[in-house]
Design an enzyme around this catalytic site. Structure first.
Site, PDB file in Angstrom:
ATOM      1  N   LEU A   1     -52.635  16.093  26.614  1.00  0.00           N
ATOM      2  CA  LEU A   1     -52.426  15.407  25.342  1.00  0.00           C
ATOM      3  C   LEU A   1     -51.619  16.278  24.394  1.00  0.00           C
ATOM      4  O   LEU A   1     -50.947  15.794  23.503  1.00  0.00           O
ATOM      5  CB  LEU A   1     -53.772  15.082  24.691  1.00  0.00           C
ATOM      6  CG  LEU A   1     -54.624  14.044  25.389  1.00  0.00           C
ATOM      7  CD1 LEU A   1     -56.004  13.990  24.767  1.00  0.00           C
ATOM      8  CD2 LEU A   1     -53.967  12.678  25.288  1.00  0.00           C
TER       9      LEU A   1
ATOM     10  N   GLY B   1     -52.318  23.440  21.585  1.00  0.00           N
ATOM     11  CA  GLY B   1     -52.547  23.994  20.259  1.00  0.00           C
ATOM     12  C   GLY B   1     -52.551  25.499  20.314  1.00  0.00           C
ATOM     13  O   GLY B   1     -52.188  26.098  21.327  1.00  0.00           O
TER      14      GLY B   1
ATOM     15  N   SER C   1     -54.653  24.265  25.807  1.00  0.00           N
ATOM     16  CA  SER C   1     -54.162  22.910  26.012  1.00  0.00           C
ATOM     17  C   SER C   1     -55.290  21.893  25.940  1.00  0.00           C
ATOM     18  O   SER C   1     -56.444  22.210  26.208  1.00  0.00           O
ATOM     19  CB  SER C   1     -53.520  22.806  27.392  1.00  0.00           C
ATOM     20  OG  SER C   1     -52.598  23.845  27.544  1.00  0.00           O
TER      21      SER C   1
ATOM     22  N   ASP D   1     -55.798  26.934  10.102  1.00  0.00           N
ATOM     23  CA  ASP D   1     -54.654  26.405  10.839  1.00  0.00           C
ATOM     24  C   ASP D   1     -54.470  24.914  10.585  1.00  0.00           C
ATOM     25  O   ASP D   1     -54.430  24.097  11.494  1.00  0.00           O
ATOM     26  CB  ASP D   1     -54.815  26.701  12.347  1.00  0.00           C
ATOM     27  CG  ASP D   1     -53.471  26.659  13.085  1.00  0.00           C
ATOM     28  OD1 ASP D   1     -52.416  26.601  12.419  1.00  0.00           O
ATOM     29  OD2 ASP D   1     -53.475  26.699  14.325  1.00  0.00           O
TER      30      ASP D   1
END
Ligand SMILES: *[C@@H]1O[C@H](CO)[C@@H](O)[C@H](O)[C@H]1NC(C)=O
Ligand SMILES: *[C@@H]1O[C@H](CO)[C@@H](O)[C@H](O)[C@H]1NC(C)=O
Ligand SMILES: *[C@@H]1O[C@H](CO)[C@@H](O)[C@H](O)[C@H]1NC(C)=O
Ligand SMILES: *[C@@H]1O[C@H](CO)[C@@H](O)[C@H](O)[C@H]1NC(C)=O
Ligand SMILES: *[C@@H]1O[C@H](CO)[C@@H](O)[C@H](O)[C@H]1NC(C)=O
Ligand SMILES: *[C@@H]1O[C@H](CO)[C@@H](O)[C@H](O)[C@H]1NC(C)=O
Ligand SMILES: *[C@@H]1O[C@H](CO)[C@@H](O)[C@H](O)[C@H]1NC(C)=O
Ligand SMILES: *[C@@H]1O[C@H](CO)[C@@H](O)[C@H](O)[C@H]1NC(C)=O
Ligand SMILES: *[C@@H]1O[C@H](CO)[C@@H](O)[C@H](O)[C@H]1NC(C)=O
Ligand SMILES: *[C@@H]1O[C@H](CO)[C@@H](O)[C@H](O)[C@H]1NC(C)=O
Ligand SMILES: *[C@@H]1O[C@H](CO)[C@@H](O)[C@H](O)[C@H]1NC(C)=O
Ligand SMILES: *[C@@H]1O[C@H](CO)[C@@H](O)[C@H](O)[C@H]1NC(C)=O
Length: 836
Positions: A529, A532, A536, A647
């Site tokens: 998908l 980040g 993953s 983040d």
């Protein structure tokens, strides 16, 4: 009837169910002028093997767990309640299974005044429901005479209702909750759940209660004044509604404080979905537990514990006790030879501690303090703010009802807040890193005039010495065994087994999945998908069909205990604007997190013009911004432990099927950090979204506010913060923003691909000002997230005196930042997310 009955008996025997005498019934209603007697010969009288008995007078429905109301008793059965309970019934509505499907009481009329055998319940001709004891004394009544009642109805939901000619509710049991809630029931402001005295004594004298008001949901322990041990706050800036409530629904306990159904709740506590029958009950120990029927009643969720932890329950170690990792002890001075407290019962440390010399207000000259450093208390209701430790202690000495001075402070102990409770329940250690404050507790003690301490050793000193002796012996033996074991088994393997053995599923916590299961669920990690900063993400689907997103964390295979601690803390955080953690896997070096699946993916997909057909309109974008702000407010201000996300960027903002935005990846920075580094040496986050203070100053939650500002700007302008496809002078969005602000042409920046955005120009520009406020270079000038929410909701105005000289931190992944210790919890970075 006869053959049918035979048939049924055979089936019953086959199912090893026991048929109980009585006639088939599905009698959920009754008419006026009906009387029921609590007699042995009553219809539908069932004795269960746990010594409880029911005499059901109304029962709704057939087959399965069903609501019934009638007389109930347990144990010696010399007293009875008029109660609503859940019982098992079969297809023709007998109450069955006296040996396992024990009745579960969810409401009672007379918990403080049980009645005896031959007591009567009468629905009078005047429409009053009246309970009288054997001797005719009035025990309880609905006081509904003259209110045109025409009948009594036990509803599908388990609500006992007196209704009038128009079928309108005149009186209902749902308005008078006791200690339980059933699905569909509301706990409205003004009502409360009150725990029973104990499991065996259902009298409403328990210490604990839960209630809702226009600020949120609370649980409190009885004291003067009551002490709150759990709160789910909802910001109360919006106009008050007449009635706030918490509603128990499938999968959640939803708080409707400002909103009302059918709108979304203000906040939810996630619960396991209902698969058969459920109810929740506030226990005499202050736990709110969820029970479910699955061939027997089982506790399926301890609702508050995920959030509180075990030690935050006021009576976990009794009065004056100290809870530490579930163990109880008494307050002690560093001088082990002098004790002021002793266990009330040496065999049951959880019953608490009493003063060896009781406090005497007539001899307050001899009051002193037992100092407990790094100790905290489940509640803190500052009596004095911005004070120092000494003044706090003095204030306690000056008030006889003060039992302890509790002092909380940040970095500077000469400036903190002081709480002076009149009663002390259990204390706990202030664990480093779990709270964002320091805390000391000073217990008031009575010293004897001729000595500095009242007792040389505890009166029960000898047994405790013996116990200590045993403990030492056991410890030595244990150490020897461990030594041997290490010789036999390789150290590494042992460590792994200890880890995995220890950390089995904690009830109420995210599910622990075997790695194999997740491999199957994601078809061997085939459908990616996204990627980040931490690894993953893959699409998966659990055995029951639930879709999930599985995140494989990179490079933290060594993280063991702290991984589980963090998973536990992330898993206990529930908010509508935060992506829910469903489960995790920690097996060998695999570390995976399983999240709820968000069907519309990340915000990134939706806000940049990438040739997609659907362009989000203004209303939707505004809602997304508000959702993000609410999620962040929760992390910063409403969690027990402040969480700085570190983040915030469109990739970490996910959208569900209705375009509700939820933050993901919160708490992860901490997870990675705990294990890897001691000091903060590197920046973390994503270039473009990093606040300028990363290069110099203290990192606070304001770094998230900055990143939020960037995201808002991107949403409004429909482009990336740095867009290399643009000509040089337009490449950096912030520079452009500065320029347009100076020229007074902010409208030029609005997403040109959306007509709807253009036609809401003024509102969009207003929101740009909010973004500018969040982007202030000086972190102290940025608003807090709760202020942002207020501004977005229109109850407050944005600051107008803004500095548009936005500073962009230079992007270098090797920068060193020096981080102060103040108020920083979620820090210690290591990785920069890849630039986009
Ligand atoms: C109540 O009265 C109505 C009409 O008089 C009747 O139809 C109904 O069966 C009665 N209900 C019960 C439970 O007796
Ligand atoms: C049992 O139920 C029948 C029919 O509903 C009723 O007539 C009878 O009075 C009931 N007996 C008792 C003891 O309540
Ligand atoms: C009856 O009491 C016993 C213990 O006294 C308890 O274990 C049981 O759960 C109780 N039954 C019901 C239905 O409350
Ligand atoms: C209850 O009433 C019945 C019949 O009226 C009587 O036989 C019985 O003794 C009474 N029981 C008690 C405990 O009073
Ligand atoms: C009914 O009225 C009495 C006396 O006024 C009161 O004590 C009792 O609590 C009331 N009952 C209910 C269910 O409100
Ligand atoms: C009783 O409650 C049920 C809902 O559970 C409702 O469908 C029914 O109409 C009610 N009956 C009366 C007589 O009010
Ligand atoms: C139940 O608790 C109440 C209040 O503490 C007490 O007065 C009562 O005697 C207890 N009942 C039993 C059966 O223990
Ligand atoms: C509760 O919701 C779950 C899905 O979230 C569903 O499978 C279940 O059937 C629902 N239960 C009831 C009683 O509606
Ligand atoms: C501990 O003992 C020392 C002397 O042995 C004494 O000076 C000190 O005040 C004691 N501390 C407490 C908290 O009692
Ligand atoms: C304190 O003094 C008052 C009156 O001087 C007396 O009535 C009371 O009993 C005393 N209390 C204690 C705990 O000694
Ligand atoms: C602590 O706060 C006090 C009063 O606010 C101040 O006078 C003192 O300088 C501060 N100390 C430090 C180390 O910051
Ligand atoms: C003493 O403390 C109690 C409880 O903390 C508080 O209610 C009371 O107002 C205080 N009295 C004074 C004189 O401050």
């Amino acid at each position: 009837m006869f053959p049918k009955c035979w048939n049924f008996i055979i089936i019953s025997v086959l199912l090893s169910l026991q048929l109980v005498d009585g006639q088939p019934f599905d009698y959920p209603t009754a008419n006026l002028s009906t009387t029921w007697i609590n007699s042995v010969s009553a219809n539908h009288s069932v004795d269960f093997t746990d010594r409880s008995k029911v005499r059901a007078i109304l029962l709704r429905g057939t087959f399965g767990p069903r609501y019934a109301c009638g007389f109930f008793c347990n144990g010696t059965c010399d007293s009875y309640l008029f109660a609503i309970f859940i019982v098992q019934t079969n297809s023709v509505s007998y109450i069955v299974m006296p040996s396992s499907g024990f009745p579960q009481v969810v409401w009672s009329a007379n918990r403080n005044n049980p009645v005896k055998i031959n007591a009567t319940l009468q629905l009078t001709s005047g429409g009053d429901l009246v309970l009288r004891d054997t001797d005719g004394t009035l025990v309880w009544s609905t006081n509904t005479t003259g209110r045109s009642v025409v009948g009594l109805n036990l509803t599908e939901e388990g609500n006992l209702v007196l209704f009038d000619m128009n079928n309108l509710v005149v009186w209902q049991s749902f308005d008078h909750p006791t200690d339980a809630l059933v699905p569909g029931q509301k706990l409205a402001s003004g009502q409360k759940l009150t725990a029973s005295v104990s499991i065996t004594n259902s009298t409403e004298g328990g210490l604990f209660s839960m209630f809702v008001n226009n600020e949120g949901l609370f649980a409190a322990v009885k004291a003067n004044p009551p002490q709150i041990y759990y709160q789910q706050l909802v910001d109360n800036t919006k106009a008050n509604k007449e009635s706030s409530y918490a509603k128990f629904q499938n999968g959640s306990l939803a708080l409707y404080i400002h909103s009302s159904e059918p709108r979304d709740p203000d906040s939810v506590i996630t619960l396991p979905p209902i698969s058969s029958a459920q109810y929740m009950k506030l226990g005499s120990d202050g736990h709110l537990r969820l029970y479910e029927w699955a061939d027997g009643w089982k506790e399926v969720f301890d609702i508050l514990t995920g959030y509180l932890g075990d030690c935050n329950y006021p009576t976990v170690c009794g009065e004056n006790g100290i809870c530490s990792n579930g163990q109880c002890s008494c307050p002690r001075s560093v001088n082990a030879s002098m004790n002021y407290f002793t266990q009330i019962n040496g065999r049951h440390p959880n019953l608490g501690c009493s003063e060896i010399t009781p406090l005497n207000c007539n001899a307050s000259r001899y009051h002193n303090f037992l100092e407990l450093e790094d100790m905290t208390y489940f509640t803190f209701n500052a009596d004095i703010t911005s004070t120092n430790m000494d003044s706090c202690k003095q204030a306690c000495l000056g008030n006889c009802s003060c039992k302890a001075a509790i002092f909380r402070y940040g970095s500077n102990s000469s400036n903190g807040d002081c709480y002076l409770p009149a009663q002390i329940f259990s204390l706990m250690n202030n664990e480093q890193g779990k709270t964002h404050y320091n805390s000391s507790v000073f217990m008031k003690v009575q010293i004897t005039p001729n000595a500095s301490a009242p007792a040389k050793t505890s009166p029960k000193g000898t047994p405790s010495l013996v116990i200590l002796g045993y403990a030492i012996a056991a410890f030595i033996l244990f150490a020897v065994l461990i030594g041997l074991t290490i010789c036999i088994i390789r150290k590494k393997r042992l460590a792994r087994e200890v880890e995995e053995g220890d950390l089995d599923n904690v009830p109420g916590m995210p599910t622990r999945f075997p790695f194999e299961d997740l491999k199957v669920a994601t078809a061997n990690f085939s459908k990616k998908l996204g990627e980040g900063g931490f690894g993953s993400v893959f699409e998966g689907s659990l055995r029951d069909g639930t879709k999930v997103a599985v995140k494989c964390l990179d490079g933290i295979g060594q993280v063991k205990k702290s991984f589980l601690a963090e998973v536990e803390s992330i898993g206990s955080i529930h908010h509508v604007n935060l992506v829910r953690l469903v489960g995790f896997c920690a097996e060998k070096s695999h570390r995976l997190l399983v999240y709820e699946f968000m069907s519309n993916g990340s915000l990134e997909k939706w806000i940049y013009r990438q040739g997609q057909e659907i362009v989000l309109d203004w209303k939707c974008r505004r809602k997304i911004v508000l959702d993000i702000a609410k999620g962040l407010t929760y992390l910063h201000e409403d969690c027990r432990q402040k969480i700085i996300h570190l983040d915030i960027k469109p990739q970490n903002i996910l959208l569900d099927d209705k375009f509700n935005a939820k933050l993901s990846d919160f708490g992860l920075s901490k997870l990675i950090d705990r294990d890897q580094s001691q000091v903060v040496t590197t920046m973390r986050g994503t270039p473009g979204y990093l606040a300028p203070e990363w290069l110099s100053a203290v990192i606070t939650e304001k770094v998230d506010v900055y990143s939020f500002g960037v995201v808002v700007l991107e949403i409004l302008c429909g482009r990336k913060i740095v867009d290399r496809s643009e000509p040089e002078e337009r490449m950096h969005l912030l520079s452009l923003f500065k320029q347009k602000a100076e020229e007074g042409k902010l409208m030029d920046m609005i997403d040109q691909y959306s007509e709807d955005m253009q036609s809401n120009r003024e509102d969009v520009v207003k929101m740009m000002h909010v973004a500018a406020w969040c982007l202030q270079s000086d972190h102290a000038s940025r608003p807090s997230m709760s202020v942002v929410v207020k501004v977005l909701e229109g109850v407050m105005d944005a600051e107008t005196n803004l500095d548009y000289g936005f500073e962009r931190p230079s992007i270098s992944s090797t920068s060193i930042s020096q981080v102060g210790s103040e108020e920083v919890t979620a820090l210690i970075p290591s990785v920069l997310s890849g630039p986009r």
